[in-house]
Motif scaffolding. Sequence first.
Motif, mmCIF file in Angstrom:
data_model
loop_
_atom_site.group_PDB
_atom_site.id
_atom_site.type_symbol
_atom_site.label_atom_id
_atom_site.label_comp_id
_atom_site.label_asym_id
_atom_site.label_seq_id
_atom_site.Cartn_x
_atom_site.Cartn_y
_atom_site.Cartn_z
ATOM 1 N N LEU A 138 0.605 -1.278 0.198
ATOM 2 C CA LEU A 138 0.014 -0.108 -0.225
ATOM 3 C C LEU A 138 1.282 1.094 0.285
ATOM 4 C CD1 LEU A 138 -2.895 -0.572 1.970
ATOM 5 C CD2 LEU A 138 -2.694 -0.767 -0.153
ATOM 6 N N GLY A 139 1.787 1.127 0.770
ATOM 7 C CA GLY A 139 2.619 2.483 0.686
ATOM 8 C C GLY A 139 3.391 2.755 -0.641
ATOM 9 N N TYR B 266 1.206 7.133 -6.774
ATOM 10 C CA TYR B 266 0.039 8.140 -6.630
ATOM 11 C C TYR B 266 0.499 9.161 -6.673
ATOM 12 C CZ TYR B 266 -4.570 10.406 -6.227
ATOM 13 O OH TYR B 266 -5.776 11.208 -5.849
ATOM 14 N N TYR B 267 0.652 9.470 -5.413
ATOM 15 C CA TYR B 267 1.856 10.533 -4.950
ATOM 16 C C TYR B 267 2.758 11.230 -6.266
ATOM 17 C CZ TYR B 267 4.656 14.194 -3.620
ATOM 18 O OH TYR B 267 5.177 15.568 -2.940
ATOM 19 N N GLU B 268 3.188 10.447 -6.927
ATOM 20 C CA GLU B 268 4.455 10.879 -8.208
ATOM 21 C C GLU B 268 3.048 11.442 -9.184
ATOM 22 O OE1 GLU B 268 7.158 7.333 -9.119
ATOM 23 O OE2 GLU B 268 8.587 8.653 -7.533
ATOM 24 N N MET C 62 0.336 14.754 -13.356
ATOM 25 C CA MET C 62 -0.618 15.881 -13.607
ATOM 26 C C MET C 62 -0.318 17.399 -13.374
ATOM 27 S SD MET C 62 -4.581 14.784 -12.865
ATOM 28 C CE MET C 62 -4.409 16.093 -11.146
ATOM 29 N N ILE C 63 -0.089 17.475 -12.081
ATOM 30 C CA ILE C 63 0.232 18.878 -11.870
ATOM 31 C C ILE C 63 1.227 20.096 -12.638
ATOM 32 C CG2 ILE C 63 1.155 20.878 -10.616
ATOM 33 C CD1 ILE C 63 -1.002 18.909 -8.182
ATOM 34 N N ARG C 64 2.642 19.009 -12.515
ATOM 35 C CA ARG C 64 3.208 19.744 -13.870
ATOM 36 C C ARG C 64 2.881 19.932 -15.560
ATOM 37 N NH1 ARG C 64 6.702 18.454 -17.278
ATOM 38 N NH2 ARG C 64 6.460 15.851 -16.897
ATOM 39 N N VAL C 65 2.371 18.841 -15.634
ATOM 40 C CA VAL C 65 1.868 19.030 -16.879
ATOM 41 C C VAL C 65 0.820 19.928 -17.694
ATOM 42 C CG1 VAL C 65 0.551 17.669 -18.231
ATOM 43 C CG2 VAL C 65 2.613 16.508 -17.536
ATOM 44 N N GLU C 66 0.005 19.848 -16.194
ATOM 45 C CA GLU C 66 -1.283 20.975 -16.536
ATOM 46 C C GLU C 66 -0.614 22.289 -15.924
ATOM 47 O OE1 GLU C 66 -4.233 20.301 -13.142
ATOM 48 O OE2 GLU C 66 -4.608 19.165 -14.228
ATOM 49 N N GLN C 67 0.048 22.854 -15.506
ATOM 50 C CA GLN C 67 0.956 23.819 -15.828
ATOM 51 C C GLN C 67 1.775 24.060 -16.659
ATOM 52 O OE1 GLN C 67 3.284 23.759 -12.205
ATOM 53 N NE2 GLN C 67 2.210 24.373 -10.900
ATOM 54 N N GLN C 68 2.284 23.251 -17.504
ATOM 55 C CA GLN C 68 2.772 23.466 -18.579
ATOM 56 C C GLN C 68 1.674 24.014 -19.618
ATOM 57 O OE1 GLN C 68 4.807 20.193 -20.216
ATOM 58 N NE2 GLN C 68 6.224 21.382 -21.810
#
Length: 117
Positions: A53-54, A60-62, A67-73
């Motif tokens: 699970l860890g 999932y965190y990565e 996803m956040i980085r791609v959205e900003q780009q």
Amino acid sequence: MTKHSPQKPLQTNPAQVPLAKQAPVRRRKPSLWSKNIKHWVLGMIIVFVVVFLGIKAWEYYELHQEMIRVEQQQQQLEAEQRELEAEKAKYNDPKAVEQAAREQLGLVKPNEVPYIR
């Protein structure tokens, strides 16, 4: 008459003997070794599940960070595209093209005298 030997008790059906007279059933106690093995196996399963699970939570965190980085780009590229579209629209005007040619390239019309600062 039947003769019974004094050393041999009469064989009777255990179901017919009252419970008070029956010998108690002795159950074998589980050995310490088997208890330890059960605890070890259970512990290993718990450790495996926690590690699994860890790992999945880290993945999932990565993915979320990616996803956040791609959205900003994507937002940055969309802003750049809007700027380029505005510049493209500016150069559709012939007067803007002439002015850019005069300023950036130093071009002059025929019969004009160039002035250099």
